[in-house]
Design an enzyme around this catalytic site. Structure first.
Site, PDB file in Angstrom:
ATOM      1  CE  LYS A  66      -4.125   2.090   0.471  1.00 18.27           C
ATOM      2  NZ  LYS A  66      -3.550   2.608  -0.640  1.00 18.27           N
ATOM      3  CE  LYS A  90       4.016   6.548   6.698  1.00 18.66           C
ATOM      4  NZ  LYS A  90       3.916   7.759   5.628  1.00 18.66           N
ATOM      5  CE  LYS A 102       4.790   7.309  -1.546  1.00 18.07           C
ATOM      6  NZ  LYS A 102       4.033   7.544  -0.136  1.00 18.07           N
ATOM      7  CB  THR A 186      -2.329  12.939   5.907  1.00 19.42           C
ATOM      8  OG1 THR A 186      -2.438  11.752   5.339  1.00 19.42           O
ATOM      9  CG2 THR A 186      -0.679  12.833   6.376  1.00 19.42           C
ATOM     10  CG  ASN A 217      -3.765  16.362   1.695  1.00 19.85           C
ATOM     11  OD1 ASN A 217      -3.369  15.699   2.513  1.00 19.85           O
ATOM     12  ND2 ASN A 217      -5.078  15.965   1.420  1.00 19.85           N
ATOM     13  CB  SER A 345      -5.804   4.895   2.191  1.00 20.14           C
ATOM     14  OG  SER A 345      -5.580   5.972   1.468  1.00 20.14           O
TER      15      SER A 345
HETATM   16  P1  NAD Z   1       1.448  18.352  -1.646  1.00 18.57           P
HETATM   17  O1  NAD Z   1       2.200  18.549  -2.946  1.00 18.57           O
HETATM   18  O2  NAD Z   1      -0.079  18.711  -1.333  1.00 18.57           O
HETATM   19  O3  NAD Z   1       2.263  19.630  -0.835  1.00 18.57           O
HETATM   20  C1  NAD Z   1       3.395  19.946  -0.722  1.00 18.57           C
HETATM   21  C2  NAD Z   1       3.795  21.356   0.144  1.00 18.57           C
HETATM   22  O4  NAD Z   1       5.123  21.623   0.382  1.00 18.57           O
HETATM   23  C3  NAD Z   1       3.359  22.542  -0.919  1.00 18.57           C
HETATM   24  O5  NAD Z   1       2.722  23.491  -0.064  1.00 18.57           O
HETATM   25  C4  NAD Z   1       4.743  23.133  -1.396  1.00 18.57           C
HETATM   26  O6  NAD Z   1       4.729  24.421  -1.786  1.00 18.57           O
HETATM   27  C5  NAD Z   1       5.301  22.636  -0.110  1.00 18.57           C
HETATM   28  N1  NAD Z   1       6.946  22.678  -0.454  1.00 18.57           N
HETATM   29  C6  NAD Z   1       7.507  22.047  -1.398  1.00 18.57           C
HETATM   30  N2  NAD Z   1       8.801  22.193  -1.332  1.00 18.57           N
HETATM   31  C7  NAD Z   1       9.217  23.021  -0.267  1.00 18.57           C
HETATM   32  C8  NAD Z   1      10.077  23.631   0.460  1.00 18.57           C
HETATM   33  N3  NAD Z   1      11.490  23.397  -0.155  1.00 18.57           N
HETATM   34  N4  NAD Z   1       9.919  24.422   1.504  1.00 18.57           N
HETATM   35  C9  NAD Z   1       8.776  24.755   1.939  1.00 18.57           C
HETATM   36  N5  NAD Z   1       7.590  24.172   1.527  1.00 18.57           N
HETATM   37  C10 NAD Z   1       7.916  23.488   0.255  1.00 18.57           C
HETATM   38  O7  NAD Z   1       1.992  17.390  -0.925  1.00 18.57           O
HETATM   39  P2  NAD Z   1       1.252  16.383   0.393  1.00 18.57           P
HETATM   40  O8  NAD Z   1       0.467  15.416  -0.088  1.00 18.57           O
HETATM   41  O9  NAD Z   1       1.114  17.456   1.486  1.00 18.57           O
HETATM   42  O10 NAD Z   1       2.746  15.782   0.908  1.00 18.57           O
HETATM   43  C11 NAD Z   1       3.647  16.364   1.836  1.00 18.57           C
HETATM   44  C12 NAD Z   1       4.459  15.655   2.516  1.00 18.57           C
HETATM   45  O11 NAD Z   1       3.656  14.712   3.093  1.00 18.57           O
HETATM   46  C13 NAD Z   1       5.376  14.363   1.695  1.00 18.57           C
HETATM   47  O12 NAD Z   1       6.525  14.213   2.389  1.00 18.57           O
HETATM   48  C14 NAD Z   1       4.461  13.428   1.624  1.00 18.57           C
HETATM   49  O13 NAD Z   1       5.256  12.186   1.158  1.00 18.57           O
HETATM   50  C15 NAD Z   1       3.864  13.228   2.911  1.00 18.57           C
HETATM   51  N6  NAD Z   1       2.828  12.584   3.165  1.00 18.57           N
HETATM   52  C16 NAD Z   1       1.541  12.616   2.681  1.00 18.57           C
HETATM   53  C17 NAD Z   1       0.412  12.052   2.584  1.00 18.57           C
HETATM   54  C18 NAD Z   1      -1.042  12.395   2.233  1.00 18.57           C
HETATM   55  O14 NAD Z   1      -1.991  11.829   2.522  1.00 18.57           O
HETATM   56  N7  NAD Z   1      -0.862  13.501   1.190  1.00 18.57           N
HETATM   57  C19 NAD Z   1       0.354  11.145   3.765  1.00 18.57           C
HETATM   58  C20 NAD Z   1       1.429  10.895   4.444  1.00 18.57           C
HETATM   59  C21 NAD Z   1       2.911  11.463   4.023  1.00 18.57           C
END
Ligand code: NAD
Length: 411
Positions: A66, A90, A102, A186, A217, A345
């Site tokens: 997953k 996780k 992934k 999340t 997100n 999920s």
């Molecule tokens: P996303 O694309 O929706 O958002 C990413 C955010 O990070 C954006 O606001 C972007 O502008 C910002 N960003 C990128 N580079 C940056 C930098 N150098 N400095 C400051 N901000 C920066 O992605 P997301 O889904 O929110 O995922 C973010 C993190 O959380 C990732 O590491 C992802 O693997 C992890 N994650 C996401 C989920 C999920 O359900 N979406 C679940 C677990 C973990």
């Protein structure tokens, strides 16, 4: 040291602390299967461009793999393998019946039209269709992928198998069998974990100060739900820059600003802040919710926060962990703190399998209970073994995975 190698450092600390059997340790150290594909896409200008994508099933010991699919210019097999490994751990920390997987495509989504993105997504699914599926490996969103992309994936996979396949992918729109509560899940988990950490540190949530890196997100929902829980948000950053306000930032109003302007920058009533000042702010909680490798040996020494609650995957490097440990800063690790997304999920998948849907209250109630339990378990292990919450989370995961391996007769 590559990111996969780095990710093995806390795992190895856990293996040593719990004296894990050599057989189980050897199996968990390597991904089960990795797939690399090249996807030709007809671009809007009539030319063909070939994109490289990956899918990795790190482990299927506990159940189907997953994990999300990331669209980013820096995606690599090493990164995908690492993210898949974190998913294995996780899911096990949360006690879900899943292994870890992934995927990713090397692409800068800002350079693609909607039509090109759709053709790329469908091409990716065509190439990896034989290694994914409802009972094999279930994709989900990650950076730069969302419910729209998941809808295309589901549609393409349903065409390939010739049947309706809602359970093959999670993070879908509600109209396609998505779960209520998934978008916020999340962030909700991150805030739930932070609230538990505050209790351990005997800090009241009401009025606790925090800063949030990333406003996608995870970051935006973390900010909104932290605000609802009484936190005062002093700074927020995104890829374009950062903002601060000693009076506190309203994340709901900030979201409106981001919808219009595409970034947090220049939000009314705030001042600009640079990345190095950001992490050094004197706050109760830092929420890194953007990307890997943000808290390093170069800035960890400056950190004054009492708690770091990791919304992103891998935001803290192992050498930063050593510094933070010495400073007695509590790091709530990614594999515990951001498990809320995969938990809901899992709820989505369960609802898809029996085609019966829960209310949002039911989803939230089940998620919060599960995460509070996981935090308590990891915290108890950290006390028992006198290790950080990160190492304790790996011990919690390895305990479950190694028992399943033994009963499957794998070692
Ligand atoms: P996303 O694309 O929706 O958002 C990413 C955010 O990070 C954006 O606001 C972007 O502008 C910002 N960003 C990128 N580079 C940056 C930098 N150098 N400095 C400051 N901000 C920066 O992605 P997301 O889904 O929110 O995922 C973010 C993190 O959380 C990732 O590491 C992802 O693997 C992890 N994650 C996401 C989920 C999920 O359900 N979406 C679940 C677990 C973990």
């Amino acid at each position: 040291m590559g990111i996969f190698e780095q990710s093995q450092i806390p795992l190895n600390a856990a293996i040593k602390a719990m004296k894990l059997d050599d057989g189980a340790a050897a199996i968990i150290a390597k991904p089960e299967k990795t797939t690399e594909v090249n996807i030709p896409v007809r671009m809007d200008n009539g030319k063909t461009k070939v994109f490289t994508g990956y899918r990795c099933q790190h482990s299927t010991v506990m159940g189907p793999a997953k994990g999300g699919v990331r669209y980013h210019q820096n995606v690599s097999m090493d990164e995908v393998k690492t993210l898949a490994f974190w998913m294995t751990c996780k899911c096990a920390v949360a006690g879900l019946p899943y292994g870890g997987g992934k995927g990713g495509i090397i692409v800068d989504v800002r350079e693609l039209s909607d039509g090109e993105l759709e053709r790329l997504t469908r091409g990716y699914i065509d190439k990896i269709a034989n290694v994914i599926g409802e009972k094999k490996d279930i994709p989900a969103p990650d950076m730069n992928t969302n419910a729209k992309v998941m809808g295309w994936m589901m549609d393409e996979y349903s065409k390939i198998t010739g049947q309706f396949e809602p359970g093959f992918v999670t993070g879908k729109d509600i109209s396609l069998g998505g779960s209520l509560g998934r978008a916020a899940a999340t962030g909700r988990g991150v805030v739930t974990a932070a609230l538990e950490a505050l209790k351990v540190k005997k800090i009241k949530a009401k009025g606790a100060t925090c800063i949030v890196q990333g406003f996608g997100n995870v970051g935006s929902w973390t900010a909104k739900l932290a605000h609802d829980a009484g936190f005062k948000i002093l700074a927020v950053t995104d890829v374009y820059g950062g903002i601060r306000s000693d009076d506190g930032i309203d994340p709901y109003k900030l979201e409106e600003h981001v919808k219009k302007k595409g970034s947090v920058v220049k939000f009314k009533g705030t001042k600009e802040i640079k990345n190095d000042e950001f992490f050094a702010m004197d706050v109760d909680v830092i929420f890194p919710c953007a990307l890997e490798g943000q808290i390093t040996k170069d800035n960890a020494g400056e950190i004054k926060a009492k708690i770091i609650c990791e919304g992103a995957n891998g935001p803290t490097t192992p050498d930063a962990d050593v510094i933070l440990d010495k400073k007695k800063i509590m790091v709530v690790p990614d594999i515990l703190a951001n498990g809320g997304g995969v938990t809901v999920s899992y709820f989505e998948w369960v609802q898809n399998l029996y085609r019966y849907f829960w209310t949002e209250e039911e989803v939230i109630d089940r998620q919060v209970k599960l995460m509070v339990k996981a935090f308590a378990e990891v915290h108890a292990i950290s006390q028992e073994f006198k290790v950080s919450l990160r190492v304790a989370a790996y011990i919690a995961a390895l305990r479950r995975i190694s028992v399943a391996m033994r009963f499957r007769g794998m070692y």
